[in-house]
Design a protein around this motif. Structure first.
Motif, mmCIF file in Angstrom:
data_model
loop_
_atom_site.group_PDB
_atom_site.id
_atom_site.type_symbol
_atom_site.label_atom_id
_atom_site.label_comp_id
_atom_site.label_asym_id
_atom_site.label_seq_id
_atom_site.Cartn_x
_atom_site.Cartn_y
_atom_site.Cartn_z
ATOM 1 N N THR A 35 -16.516 -12.711 -48.272
ATOM 2 C CA THR A 35 -17.434 -13.160 -49.304
ATOM 3 C C THR A 35 -18.438 -12.051 -49.599
ATOM 4 N N VAL A 36 -18.764 -11.867 -50.869
ATOM 5 C CA VAL A 36 -19.672 -10.790 -51.266
ATOM 6 C C VAL A 36 -21.047 -10.991 -50.635
ATOM 7 N N GLY A 37 -21.531 -9.975 -49.919
ATOM 8 C CA GLY A 37 -22.872 -10.010 -49.356
ATOM 9 C C GLY A 37 -23.105 -11.129 -48.367
ATOM 10 N N ASN A 38 -22.028 -11.738 -47.851
ATOM 11 C CA ASN A 38 -22.140 -12.920 -46.982
ATOM 12 C C ASN A 38 -22.967 -14.018 -47.648
ATOM 13 N N MET A 39 -22.836 -14.137 -48.974
ATOM 14 C CA MET A 39 -23.621 -15.100 -49.740
ATOM 15 C C MET A 39 -22.919 -16.451 -49.896
ATOM 16 N N GLN A 40 -21.591 -16.472 -49.787
ATOM 17 C CA GLN A 40 -20.800 -17.698 -49.929
ATOM 18 C C GLN A 40 -21.184 -18.460 -51.201
ATOM 19 N N ILE A 41 -21.008 -17.806 -52.328
ATOM 20 C CA ILE A 41 -21.417 -18.410 -53.589
ATOM 21 C C ILE A 41 -20.275 -19.246 -54.181
ATOM 22 N N TYR A 42 -19.898 -20.254 -53.413
ATOM 23 C CA TYR A 42 -18.857 -21.188 -53.820
ATOM 24 C C TYR A 42 -19.163 -22.554 -53.229
ATOM 25 N N SER A 43 -18.560 -23.571 -53.810
ATOM 26 C CA SER A 43 -18.548 -24.923 -53.263
ATOM 27 C C SER A 43 -17.179 -25.515 -53.556
ATOM 28 N N VAL A 44 -16.838 -26.585 -52.849
ATOM 29 C CA VAL A 44 -15.591 -27.289 -53.128
ATOM 30 C C VAL A 44 -15.893 -28.781 -53.228
ATOM 31 N N ILE A 45 -15.357 -29.409 -54.257
ATOM 32 C CA ILE A 45 -15.518 -30.847 -54.445
ATOM 33 C C ILE A 45 -14.243 -31.524 -53.951
ATOM 34 N N VAL A 106 -14.455 -14.617 -57.599
ATOM 35 C CA VAL A 106 -13.749 -13.915 -56.520
ATOM 36 C C VAL A 106 -13.994 -14.629 -55.193
ATOM 37 N N ASP A 107 -15.248 -14.935 -54.903
ATOM 38 C CA ASP A 107 -15.590 -15.637 -53.661
ATOM 39 C C ASP A 107 -14.850 -16.970 -53.552
ATOM 40 N N ALA A 108 -14.903 -17.759 -54.621
ATOM 41 C CA ALA A 108 -14.302 -19.092 -54.601
ATOM 42 C C ALA A 108 -12.787 -19.029 -54.437
ATOM 43 N N LEU A 109 -12.158 -18.037 -55.071
ATOM 44 C CA LEU A 109 -10.709 -17.923 -54.992
ATOM 45 C C LEU A 109 -10.251 -17.404 -53.633
ATOM 46 N N LEU A 110 -11.040 -16.530 -53.011
ATOM 47 C CA LEU A 110 -10.728 -16.113 -51.638
ATOM 48 C C LEU A 110 -10.803 -17.308 -50.690
ATOM 49 N N PHE A 111 -11.825 -18.118 -50.855
ATOM 50 C CA PHE A 111 -11.984 -19.335 -50.058
ATOM 51 C C PHE A 111 -10.800 -20.275 -50.290
ATOM 52 N N ALA A 112 -10.424 -20.471 -51.565
ATOM 53 C CA ALA A 112 -9.323 -21.369 -51.904
ATOM 54 C C ALA A 112 -7.998 -20.898 -51.318
ATOM 55 N N GLN A 113 -7.707 -19.607 -51.448
ATOM 56 C CA GLN A 113 -6.430 -19.105 -50.948
ATOM 57 C C GLN A 113 -6.372 -19.162 -49.425
ATOM 58 N N THR A 114 -7.483 -18.893 -48.774
ATOM 59 C CA THR A 114 -7.513 -19.006 -47.307
ATOM 60 C C THR A 114 -7.244 -20.442 -46.893
ATOM 61 N N PHE A 115 -7.819 -21.398 -47.620
ATOM 62 C CA PHE A 115 -7.550 -22.806 -47.338
ATOM 63 C C PHE A 115 -6.058 -23.107 -47.480
ATOM 64 N N CYS A 116 -5.448 -22.609 -48.556
ATOM 65 C CA CYS A 116 -4.040 -22.905 -48.803
ATOM 66 C C CYS A 116 -3.146 -22.369 -47.690
ATOM 67 N N VAL A 117 -3.418 -21.162 -47.240
ATOM 68 C CA VAL A 117 -2.626 -20.583 -46.142
ATOM 69 C C VAL A 117 -2.806 -21.408 -44.870
ATOM 70 N N THR A 153 -10.817 -23.216 -59.898
ATOM 71 C CA THR A 153 -9.418 -23.564 -59.628
ATOM 72 C C THR A 153 -9.364 -24.906 -58.913
ATOM 73 N N THR A 154 -8.218 -25.560 -59.033
ATOM 74 C CA THR A 154 -7.998 -26.861 -58.399
ATOM 75 C C THR A 154 -6.734 -26.788 -57.558
ATOM 76 N N VAL A 155 -6.778 -27.425 -56.395
ATOM 77 C CA VAL A 155 -5.641 -27.455 -55.483
ATOM 78 C C VAL A 155 -5.390 -28.901 -55.066
ATOM 79 N N THR A 156 -4.164 -29.369 -55.246
ATOM 80 C CA THR A 156 -3.786 -30.657 -54.671
ATOM 81 C C THR A 156 -3.163 -30.382 -53.307
#
Length: 244
Positions: A35-45, A106-117, A153-156
């Motif tokens: 995550t950029v700057g260790n800021m974690q500028i994402y959320s997930v609903i 970028v932050d949110a998509l890195l988080f999302a892809q890590t979740f998917c893996v 992005t959305t992931v089922t």
């Protein structure tokens, strides 16, 4: 490595719940993503409620997995939380611009892809929905997203009820460039796309759409310039409404 090699998109799920404990474990692991700057500028609903899924469904063109998956995850750019922290700590945030929108994506998509893996390692199946940025305002309203929070992005996710065939991928030669970008000649294009174009399902795809080439199916039917321009305008307007 083997599970990554064998991965495939899952659109049909068992009528089996996904426990909160497992989901939270996966999300916690995923928060270790870069995550950029260790800021974690994402959320997930996290959406489980059937009525809320029904509200989300039209934004995703009523694709059935929105309502049949036990969990729908909407990954969002979130500059609101960090900006609020800054304000509460006597700092003046400046994160409402396009640069930080892209950084948040970028932050949110890195988080999302890590979740998917991580989810696939546990035997779960996932499906990315590219429709999130087609109708962002509908999603913003359905999920009650405030300013500086934006769906990207959305992931089922759920337990697979199918093992579909893997779809084709371009050869590595098509996507890897040594040292500098090497542009493609006509001969390169012919060579790199010949396998995809020769697949029986793609030949049938061309026939079903009354086209001459597979590329025409993409440009004239699936992803037209007109639709792209309309969705770009929707995306830009939604960004502005959300304070970017």
């Amino acid at each position: 490595m083997e599970s990554l090699k064998e991965r495939r998109t899952i659109r049909h799920y068992q009528k089996k719940d996904l426990s909160s404990d497992l989901l939270n474990d996966l999300l916690k692991v995923s928060s270790r993503a870069s995550t950029v700057g260790n800021m974690q500028i994402y959320s997930v609903i996290v959406t489980r409620d059937a009525e809320r899924k029904a509200k989300l469904s039209p934004a995703h063109f009523n694709q059935p997995m929105i309502q049949t998956a036990p969990v729908v995850l909407t990954f969002c750019i979130d500059l609101r939380r960090f900006s609020k922290w800054c304000e509460h700590r006597k700092a003046e945030p400046g994160y409402d611009n396009f640069e930080w929108f892209v950084t948040g994506a970028v932050d949110a998509l890195l988080f999302a892809q890590t979740f998917c893996v991580a989810a696939e390692e546990k035997g779960l199946g996932i499906c990315y929905l590219g429709t999130t940025t087609y109708n962002p305002q509908m999603i913003i309203e359905a999920l009650e997203l405030p300013e500086l929070v934006f769906p990207i992005t959305t992931v089922t996710v759920g337990w697979p009820a199918e093992i579909p065939a893997q779809v084709d991928r371009l050869p590595l030669e098509a996507i890897v460039h040594d040292e500098t970008y090497h542009d493609y000649t006509s001969e390169d294009i012919d060579r790199l796309y010949c396998y995809k174009e020769a697949l029986p399902e793609n030949i049938q795809f061309i026939r079903d759409n009354n086209k001459e080439t597979l590329a025409q199916v993409f440009t004239d039917v699936r992803y037209t310039k007109k639709d792209g321009e309309m969705m770009s305008e929707n995306l830009w307007n939604a960004m502005k409404k959300q304070g970017f």
